[in-house]
Design a protein around this motif. Structure first.
Motif, PDB file in Angstrom:
ATOM      1  N   ALA A 262       0.840  -1.201   0.000  1.00  0.00           N
ATOM      2  CA  ALA A 262       0.000   0.000   0.000  1.00  0.00           C
ATOM      3  C   ALA A 262       0.876   1.252   0.000  1.00  0.00           C
ATOM      4  O   ALA A 262       0.571   2.243  -0.678  1.00  0.00           O
ATOM      5  CB  ALA A 262      -0.929  -0.002   1.210  1.00  0.00           C
ATOM      6  N   ALA A 263       1.979   1.194   0.750  1.00  0.00           N
ATOM      7  CA  ALA A 263       2.890   2.351   0.787  1.00  0.00           C
ATOM      8  C   ALA A 263       3.492   2.589  -0.599  1.00  0.00           C
ATOM      9  O   ALA A 263       3.573   3.727  -1.079  1.00  0.00           O
ATOM     10  CB  ALA A 263       3.990   2.111   1.818  1.00  0.00           C
ATOM     11  N   ARG A 264       3.876   1.495  -1.233  1.00  0.00           N
ATOM     12  CA  ARG A 264       4.487   1.597  -2.564  1.00  0.00           C
ATOM     13  C   ARG A 264       3.482   2.168  -3.572  1.00  0.00           C
ATOM     14  O   ARG A 264       3.787   3.116  -4.292  1.00  0.00           O
ATOM     15  CB  ARG A 264       4.947   0.195  -3.009  1.00  0.00           C
ATOM     16  N   GLU A 265       2.275   1.606  -3.566  1.00  0.00           N
ATOM     17  CA  GLU A 265       1.245   2.037  -4.521  1.00  0.00           C
ATOM     18  C   GLU A 265       0.883   3.501  -4.385  1.00  0.00           C
ATOM     19  O   GLU A 265       0.555   4.163  -5.365  1.00  0.00           O
ATOM     20  CB  GLU A 265      -0.055   1.257  -4.281  1.00  0.00           C
ATOM     21  N   THR A 266       0.901   4.000  -3.154  1.00  0.00           N
ATOM     22  CA  THR A 266       0.440   5.380  -2.932  1.00  0.00           C
ATOM     23  C   THR A 266       1.598   6.366  -2.854  1.00  0.00           C
ATOM     24  O   THR A 266       1.372   7.565  -2.715  1.00  0.00           O
ATOM     25  CB  THR A 266      -0.349   5.467  -1.610  1.00  0.00           C
ATOM     26  N   GLY A 267       2.830   5.850  -2.895  1.00  0.00           N
ATOM     27  CA  GLY A 267       3.983   6.742  -2.802  1.00  0.00           C
ATOM     28  C   GLY A 267       4.179   7.331  -1.415  1.00  0.00           C
ATOM     29  O   GLY A 267       4.765   8.402  -1.263  1.00  0.00           O
ATOM     30  N   ALA A 268       3.693   6.636  -0.374  1.00  0.00           N
ATOM     31  CA  ALA A 268       3.930   7.112   0.994  1.00  0.00           C
ATOM     32  C   ALA A 268       5.420   6.990   1.297  1.00  0.00           C
ATOM     33  O   ALA A 268       6.092   6.078   0.793  1.00  0.00           O
ATOM     34  CB  ALA A 268       3.121   6.282   1.986  1.00  0.00           C
ATOM     35  N   ASP A 269       5.954   7.909   2.108  1.00  0.00           N
ATOM     36  CA  ASP A 269       7.377   7.793   2.432  1.00  0.00           C
ATOM     37  C   ASP A 269       7.637   7.586   3.919  1.00  0.00           C
ATOM     38  O   ASP A 269       8.780   7.576   4.359  1.00  0.00           O
ATOM     39  CB  ASP A 269       8.191   8.978   1.889  1.00  0.00           C
ATOM     40  N   ALA A 270       6.562   7.414   4.708  1.00  0.00           N
ATOM     41  CA  ALA A 270       6.737   7.135   6.138  1.00  0.00           C
ATOM     42  C   ALA A 270       5.548   6.322   6.628  1.00  0.00           C
ATOM     43  O   ALA A 270       4.466   6.368   6.031  1.00  0.00           O
ATOM     44  CB  ALA A 270       6.838   8.445   6.921  1.00  0.00           C
ATOM     45  N   VAL A 271       5.767   5.572   7.715  1.00  0.00           N
ATOM     46  CA  VAL A 271       4.720   4.720   8.278  1.00  0.00           C
ATOM     47  C   VAL A 271       4.618   4.969   9.773  1.00  0.00           C
ATOM     48  O   VAL A 271       5.618   4.880  10.498  1.00  0.00           O
ATOM     49  CB  VAL A 271       5.040   3.221   8.039  1.00  0.00           C
ATOM     50  N   HIS A 272       3.399   5.282  10.263  1.00  0.00           N
ATOM     51  CA  HIS A 272       3.175   5.410  11.709  1.00  0.00           C
ATOM     52  C   HIS A 272       2.415   4.171  12.187  1.00  0.00           C
ATOM     53  O   HIS A 272       1.321   3.891  11.696  1.00  0.00           O
ATOM     54  CB  HIS A 272       2.367   6.670  12.024  1.00  0.00           C
ATOM     55  N   PRO A 273       2.975   3.428  13.172  1.00  0.00           N
ATOM     56  CA  PRO A 273       2.319   2.181  13.568  1.00  0.00           C
ATOM     57  C   PRO A 273       1.294   2.331  14.688  1.00  0.00           C
ATOM     58  O   PRO A 273       0.637   1.333  15.029  1.00  0.00           O
ATOM     59  CB  PRO A 273       3.507   1.350  14.059  1.00  0.00           C
ATOM     60  N   GLY A 274       1.135   3.519  15.285  1.00  0.00           N
ATOM     61  CA  GLY A 274       0.169   3.669  16.388  1.00  0.00           C
ATOM     62  C   GLY A 274       0.559   2.834  17.592  1.00  0.00           C
ATOM     63  O   GLY A 274       1.742   2.761  17.946  1.00  0.00           O
ATOM     64  N   TYR A 275      -0.433   2.213  18.261  1.00  0.00           N
ATOM     65  CA  TYR A 275      -0.149   1.282  19.378  1.00  0.00           C
ATOM     66  C   TYR A 275      -0.825  -0.057  19.092  1.00  0.00           C
ATOM     67  O   TYR A 275      -1.771  -0.130  18.300  1.00  0.00           O
ATOM     68  CB  TYR A 275      -0.604   1.863  20.717  1.00  0.00           C
ATOM     69  N   GLY A 276      -0.360  -1.117  19.750  1.00  0.00           N
ATOM     70  CA  GLY A 276      -0.892  -2.458  19.456  1.00  0.00           C
ATOM     71  C   GLY A 276      -0.419  -2.911  18.083  1.00  0.00           C
ATOM     72  O   GLY A 276       0.573  -2.385  17.549  1.00  0.00           O
ATOM     73  N   PHE A 277      -1.121  -3.850  17.472  1.00  0.00           N
ATOM     74  CA  PHE A 277      -0.781  -4.373  16.142  1.00  0.00           C
ATOM     75  C   PHE A 277       0.739  -4.503  15.953  1.00  0.00           C
ATOM     76  O   PHE A 277       1.392  -5.198  16.727  1.00  0.00           O
ATOM     77  CB  PHE A 277      -1.436  -3.522  15.031  1.00  0.00           C
ATOM     78  N   LEU A 278       1.316  -3.785  14.960  1.00  0.00           N
ATOM     79  CA  LEU A 278       2.737  -3.978  14.651  1.00  0.00           C
ATOM     80  C   LEU A 278       3.638  -2.946  15.327  1.00  0.00           C
ATOM     81  O   LEU A 278       4.836  -2.875  15.032  1.00  0.00           O
ATOM     82  CB  LEU A 278       2.940  -3.912  13.129  1.00  0.00           C
ATOM     83  N   ALA A 279       3.082  -2.165  16.260  1.00  0.00           N
ATOM     84  CA  ALA A 279       3.840  -1.030  16.806  1.00  0.00           C
ATOM     85  C   ALA A 279       5.133  -1.445  17.494  1.00  0.00           C
ATOM     86  O   ALA A 279       6.103  -0.702  17.484  1.00  0.00           O
ATOM     87  CB  ALA A 279       2.963  -0.228  17.771  1.00  0.00           C
ATOM     88  N   GLU A 280       5.151  -2.629  18.102  1.00  0.00           N
ATOM     89  CA  GLU A 280       6.373  -3.041  18.802  1.00  0.00           C
ATOM     90  C   GLU A 280       6.972  -4.282  18.157  1.00  0.00           C
ATOM     91  O   GLU A 280       7.594  -5.107  18.818  1.00  0.00           O
ATOM     92  CB  GLU A 280       6.087  -3.244  20.286  1.00  0.00           C
ATOM     93  N   ASN A 281       6.793  -4.388  16.849  1.00  0.00           N
ATOM     94  CA  ASN A 281       7.321  -5.517  16.105  1.00  0.00           C
ATOM     95  C   ASN A 281       8.614  -5.065  15.414  1.00  0.00           C
ATOM     96  O   ASN A 281       8.588  -4.277  14.463  1.00  0.00           O
ATOM     97  CB  ASN A 281       6.254  -5.952  15.085  1.00  0.00           C
ATOM     98  N   ALA A 282       9.759  -5.559  15.919  1.00  0.00           N
ATOM     99  CA  ALA A 282      11.062  -5.107  15.402  1.00  0.00           C
ATOM    100  C   ALA A 282      11.203  -5.460  13.921  1.00  0.00           C
ATOM    101  O   ALA A 282      11.769  -4.683  13.134  1.00  0.00           O
ATOM    102  CB  ALA A 282      12.189  -5.746  16.215  1.00  0.00           C
ATOM    103  N   GLY A 283      10.672  -6.612  13.519  1.00  0.00           N
ATOM    104  CA  GLY A 283      10.744  -7.031  12.117  1.00  0.00           C
ATOM    105  C   GLY A 283      10.005  -6.061  11.207  1.00  0.00           C
ATOM    106  O   GLY A 283      10.434  -5.778  10.085  1.00  0.00           O
ATOM    107  N   PHE A 284       8.891  -5.512  11.711  1.00  0.00           N
ATOM    108  CA  PHE A 284       8.133  -4.532  10.928  1.00  0.00           C
ATOM    109  C   PHE A 284       8.947  -3.250  10.777  1.00  0.00           C
ATOM    110  O   PHE A 284       9.067  -2.701   9.676  1.00  0.00           O
ATOM    111  CB  PHE A 284       6.783  -4.247  11.593  1.00  0.00           C
TER     112      PHE A 284
END
Ligand code: ADP
Ligand code: ADP
Ligand code: MG
Length: 455
Positions: free
Chosen positions: A70-92
Motif C-alpha cells: 500500500a505504501a508503494r502504490e500510494t507513494g507514501a514515504d513514512a509509516v506510523h504504527p500507532g499502538y498495538g498491532f505492529l507497533a512493537e514488532n522489530a521485524g516490521f
C-alpha cells in the motif's frame, strides 16, 4: 521535514489522532484498513485509503507485505504504527526501513532491546535502574523456573516476554499453582504474541503504576514527566492522570532521570514510555517495562505540558533534532483521561459492539474527546473495545475531577453500552478523590459496586 506522505498502519481513535498531527505538519495521509473498517472515521478523514485485507487482523493490520504494498502504490514515504498491532514488532520496523521508508518509532534494534520485557530488564539493570526482583532472563527449563520461583517467594508473577495489553500475566500463590500456570501462560503467550517466552517476577503488593513519558531524537532524550495509571481492571488501565497526585518531588526527579538514562543508553528515537511500579510506603520504584511507541494515555501529558507528542515523534523520526531541551519542558495543572470502551459495565464488561444511533460530544474549557465515533457508525466486533478517550484539564486535581464529572454528564452515546457509568461513579468515590488507590484496588471495588453500574 523530509517526509511528505504518511501511511497510518493502525485504526480507531489513534489513527484519527495521527491524521490530525500529520495534517498540522502539512503531510498527506494514507489510511490502510481492513474490509471491516471501510466506513471508519480515519478512512473518511485521510487523503487516501487502501483496503489491505479481511477483518481478521492477522490478514490486514498485521500483514506486513500488504501494508508495504500500500505504501508503494500510494507513494507514501513514512509509516506510523500507532499502538498495538505492529507497533512493537522489530521485524516490521526493519521491513519499513528496508523498503526505504521512515518508520515513526525507534529502530528495530532498539525495539529488540527495549520492547522485549526480558531484554529491557537487562538493559535497565545495566543502566542502574531498579527492577522488580525476578528471573535474570527467560526461563525455559522447568527446574530452573521452580528454583527461581522458590527463591523469589510466593506469590510470584509469571509474565510473557512479548506480552502487552495486560495479557499473558498470571499470579501463582504456591509451587503447585506455579507448576499448573507455567504451561498455560506459555501457550497463551505463544497464541497471543507468537512467542511463548516467559519470565517471573516478585508480586509488588499495593503497588501504584507510574510511568514516564520520554521523547528522543537518537542523540538526546528528555522526559515529559509522569502519568499515574493505578486504576486498572485485568491489568488494563481504565483511568489515567498526570501528574501523579502522591509522588514526592524528589522521587519524581529520580524516576524521570532514570527513564532518561535508560532511553539514552539505547540511542532511542521517537516517543516512549518507561513503566514502573511504585511502593509509596517505602517510596521505592521498580522498572517493569518499556513501551516503544505512543501510548493510549499520552493526551494527559500533552494537557499538562502543552507538547503535541504525536507531532514531535513524527518530527524526530523524520530526522529533525528535538525542538526542546529538558528545561523547556514545564508542567501546569492536572489532567485526567478515562477510557470509553464498547463494554457493558452491568454485564461484567462484556464487549458491546453495535451501531451509534446518536452522539453528543462534551466540550467547553479544558475538555478533549479523542474518538473514532460518529453518529451512524457501526462499531465492528473484531477489534479492541476502545471507542474514545475523554480527557480533561484544570489547575488542580480536584478541579479536574469536577470537570470530568461535568464532561461525562454531557457525553451521550446512544445505541451501544459504554463504560461511561463506571467513570461517573469513580469520579465521586472518596478513595479516588483522595488518590488512595493501587493497581489491585479497582477489581474488588467493582465487585462491591456492581449493583451501581449501569449500561
Ligand atoms: P498503553 O500501554 O498505551 O496504556 P494498552 O496496554 O491499553 O496501552 O494497549 C493498547 C493496545 O495495544 C491494546 O489494544 C493492546 O491489546 C495492544 N497491545 C499492547 N501491547 C501489545 C503487544 N505487545 N502485542 C500486541 N498488542 C499489544
Ligand atoms: P503489559 O505489557 O501487559 O502492560 P506490564 O508488565 O506493564 O504488562 O504489567 C501490567 C500491569 O500488571 C501493571 O500495570 C501492574 O498493574 C501489574 N503488574 C505487572 N507486574 C507486576 C508485579 N511484579 N507486581 C505487581 N503487579 C504487577
Ligand atoms: Mg505495561
Amino acid at each position: 521535514m523530509k517526509i511528505r506522505k504518511l501511511l497510518v498502519a493502525n485504526r480507531g481513535e489513534i489513527a484519527v489522532r495521527i491524521i490530525r498531527a500529520a495534517r498540522e505538519l502539512g503531510l498527506k495521509t494514507v489510511q490502510v484498513h481492513s474490509a471491516a473498517d471501510v466506513e471508519s472515521l480515519a478512512v473518511r478523514m485521510a487523503d487516501e485509503a487502501v483496503n489491505i485485507g479481511p477483518p481478521h487482523a492477522a490478514r490486514s493490520y498485521l500483514n506486513i507485505d500488504a501494508i508495504l504494498n500500500a505504501a508503494r502504490e500510494t507513494g507514501a514515504d513514512a509509516v506510523h504504527p500507532g499502538y498495538g498491532f505492529l507497533a512493537e514488532n522489530a521485524g516490521f520496523a526493519d521491513a519499513v526501513t528496508a523498503a526505504g521508508l521512515v518508520f515513526i518509532g525507534p529502530s528495530g534494534d532498539a525495539i529488540r532491546t527495549m520492547g522485549d520485557k526480558v531484554a529491557a530488564r537487562v538493559a535497565a539493570k545495566k543502566a542502574g535502574v531498579p527492577c522488580v526482583p525476578g528471573s535474570e532472563g527467560r526461563i525455559d527449563d522447568p527446574d530452573e523456573a521452580r528454583r527461581v520461583a522458590a527463591q523469589i517467594g510466593f506469590p510470584v508473577m509469571i509474565k510473557a516476554a512479548a506480552g502487552g495489553g495486560g495479557r499473558g500475566i498470571r499470579i501463582a500463590h504456591s509451587m503447585e499453582e506455579f507448576e499448573t500456570l507455567m504451561p498455560q501462560a506459555s501457550a497463551e503467550a505463544k497464541a497471543a504474541f507468537g512467542d511463548g517466552g516467559l519470565y517471573v517476577e516478585k508480586v509488588i503488593e499495593r503497588a501504584r503504576h507510574i510511568e514516564v513519558q520520554i521523547l528522543a531524537d537518537g542523540r538526546n532524550a528528555i522526559h515529559c514527566f509522569e502519568r499515574e495509571c493505578s486504576l486498572q481492571r485485568r491489568r488494563q488501565k481504565v483511568w489515567e492522570e498526570a501528574p501523579s497526585a502522591i509522588l514526592p518531588e524528589k522521587v519524581r526527579q529520580e524516576l524521570c532521570a532514570s527513564a532518561v538514562a535508560l532511553a539514552a543508553s539505547t540511542n532511542y528515537r521517537g516517543a516512549g514510555t518507561l513503566e514502573y511500579l511504585y511502593d509509596d510506603q517505602s517510596q521505592s520504584f521498580y522498572f517493569i517495562e518499556m513501551n516503544t511507541r505512543i501510548q493510549v494515555e499520552h493526551p494527559v501529558t500533552e494537557m499538562i505540558t502543552g507538547i503535541d507528542l504525536v507531532r514531535e515523534m513524527i518530527s524526530v523520526c523524520a530526522g529533525e533534532p528535538l525542538r526542546f531541551s529538558q528545561s523547556d519542558v514545564t508542567r501546569r495543572g492536572h489532567s485526567i483521561e478515562v477510557r470509553i470502551n464498547a463494554e457493558d459495565p452491568a454485564k461484567n464488561f462484556m464487549p458491546a459492539p453495535g451501531t451509534v444511533e446518536s452522539l453528543k460530544v462534551p466540550g467547553g474549557p479544558g475538555t478533549r474527546f479523542d474518538t473514532m465515533l460518529y453518529a451512524g457508525y457501526q462499531v465492528p466486533p473484531f477489534y479492541d473495545s476502545l471507542l474514545g478517550k475523554l480527557i480533561v484539564w484544570d489547575e488542580t486535581r480536584e478541579g479536574a475531577i469536577t470537570r470530568m464529572a461535568r464532561a461525562l454528564a454531557e457525553l451521550d452515546v446512544q445505541g451501544l453500552a459504554t463504560t461511561k457509568s463506571l467513570h461517573q461513579i469513580l469520579a465521586t468515590d472518596p478513595q479516588v478523590l483522595a488518590s488512595d488507590v493501587h493497581t489491585r484496588w479497582l477489581e474488588p471495588w467493582l465487585e462491591k459496586n456492581a449493583h451501581r453500574l449501569t449500561q
